[in-house]
Design an enzyme around this catalytic site. Structure first.
Site, PDB file in Angstrom:
ATOM      1  N   ASP A   1       0.709  -1.179  -0.102  1.00 57.99           N
ATOM      2  CA  ASP A   1      -0.064  -0.104   0.145  1.00 57.99           C
ATOM      3  C   ASP A   1       0.901   1.270  -0.185  1.00 57.99           C
ATOM      4  OD1 ASP A   1      -1.965   1.694   0.316  1.00 57.99           O
ATOM      5  OD2 ASP A   1      -2.405   1.400   2.335  1.00 57.99           O
TER       6      ASP A   1
ATOM      7  N   GLU B   1      -1.114  -1.324  -4.779  1.00 56.28           N
ATOM      8  CA  GLU B   1      -2.418  -0.584  -4.895  1.00 56.28           C
ATOM      9  C   GLU B   1      -2.162   0.399  -6.190  1.00 56.28           C
ATOM     10  OE1 GLU B   1      -4.942   0.233  -1.307  1.00 56.28           O
ATOM     11  OE2 GLU B   1      -5.257   2.186  -2.481  1.00 56.28           O
TER      12      GLU B   1
ATOM     13  N   ASP C   1      -2.814   0.784   6.776  1.00 52.36           N
ATOM     14  CA  ASP C   1      -1.826   0.604   5.753  1.00 52.36           C
ATOM     15  C   ASP C   1      -1.412  -0.931   5.730  1.00 52.36           C
ATOM     16  OD1 ASP C   1      -1.335   3.680   4.807  1.00 52.36           O
ATOM     17  OD2 ASP C   1      -1.763   3.333   7.078  1.00 52.36           O
TER      18      ASP C   1
END
Lengths: 212, 212
Positions: B7, B68, B141
């Protein structure tokens, strides 16, 4: 000082190396556009781009890298690719210990044309004139990369002077505070009563609201 | 298969390594959040992040990296930093020849919760349950990085099968076209008049607009 200007992108990445001389004289060392194939993954395109930038750093040994700061404007997909490409260029430079600066498009336009709202053609025309080139660099990404390098060469001394002035001001403030603290301490040592050494001023002789 | 989910971010970058077993079983190998100092330049932060990712790749040797895919949503400045960080992670993986996949937040949410509109807490709860963890990974996260890895493990076989089916369909179409071309050529060789070998059909005997 020699600067590599980079107009980042996956489809087209502009690279321009400019030498700064005395005053505002600038000289074009090299300029080109790197393209990465559209039929491979984003990661592979970023790898190809980073290899190209490494080669340019090897070949021209710039002292700084100036990258266009991307703003989220039109096409989201394009902007993300551009930001990824800019990040990769910054990483490659940082790995070599080179300073990396990001300049916004309007800073670049203002630096080379005098107006932050200049169009691509005006930027190209001014870059051609400033660098005394025979023809306008094409595509626009090439001219933009040179404009970025010029912008950095002209802005960086100002930024450095500003940073130096700020550091000096901070140091003066610190020295002043230290002197003040030392003086207060000396007064308190001479007069432990606690009125800071000022004669005749106490809460009793100068109550709040009554002056003179 | 072992996947590193990322992330991306400069302030906080979630890293999660997940092993995929038979069926949909998944196992958490490691999870953490990398922070980079806010008082250094973007380039230096990207360098610190890339060093951290390199260490994770050395330590856990994943076979793929799932990042991501950033969309331009709220804060433009944050999004750009996130995209730059994602680009750097993709580059580091590509340099090692590792496949890198980008998944959108809704793909990730749909994969782990069944809904592309799940909130952070639902994602965290499902990740905790799927990986049989004692506590929900924190900050979000960290949970997101694990969710990305799980999403990749579950989507990748489907994507690979789809790509295989598409390639097979393309190959069939190509073979069919080649057979058709060969048949036409054979007919033309047998009957050089140019009617393609069909008996009695010429422009004269079958003029436009008149049939039968």
């Amino acid at each position: 000082m020699r600067v590599l200007g980079v107009d980042p992108g996956l489809t087209r990445c502009g690279l321009g190396v400019v030498d700064g001389g005395s005053g505002r004289t600038v000289r074009c060392v090299d300029v080109d556009v790197v393209r990465t194939p559209v039929d491979v993954t984003v990661a592979e395109r970023l790898l190809e781009l980073s290899n190209a930038v490494e080669k340019w750093l090897d070949r021209h040994k710039p002292q700084a890298v100036a990258v266009e700061r991307v703003f989220s404007q039109h096409n989201v997909r394009t902007v993300m690719g551009t930001a990824q490409a800019g990040g990769v260029v910054a990483l490659v430079a940082a790995r070599r210990g080179l300073p990396v600066a990001f300049h916004t498009p309007s800073e670049v336009k203002a630096a080379v044309t005098g107006s932050g709202r200049a169009d691509k053609k005006q930027v190209g025309t001014m870059v051609t004139r400033l660098l005394d080139l025979e023809a306008m660099p094409s595509p626009a990404d090439a001219a933009d990369a040179l404009a970025l390098a010029i912008c950095h060469l002209w802005r960086e001394p100002m930024r450095a002077r500003l940073a130096e002035a700020e550091a000096r001001a901070k140091e003066l403030a610190r020295a002043h505070k230290a002197r003040l603290a030392a003086a207060t301490k000396a007064r308190q040592a001479a007069n432990p009563a606690g009125n800071g050494g000022r004669p005749g001023v106490t809460a009793a002789t100068n109550p709040k609201g009554k002056r003179g």
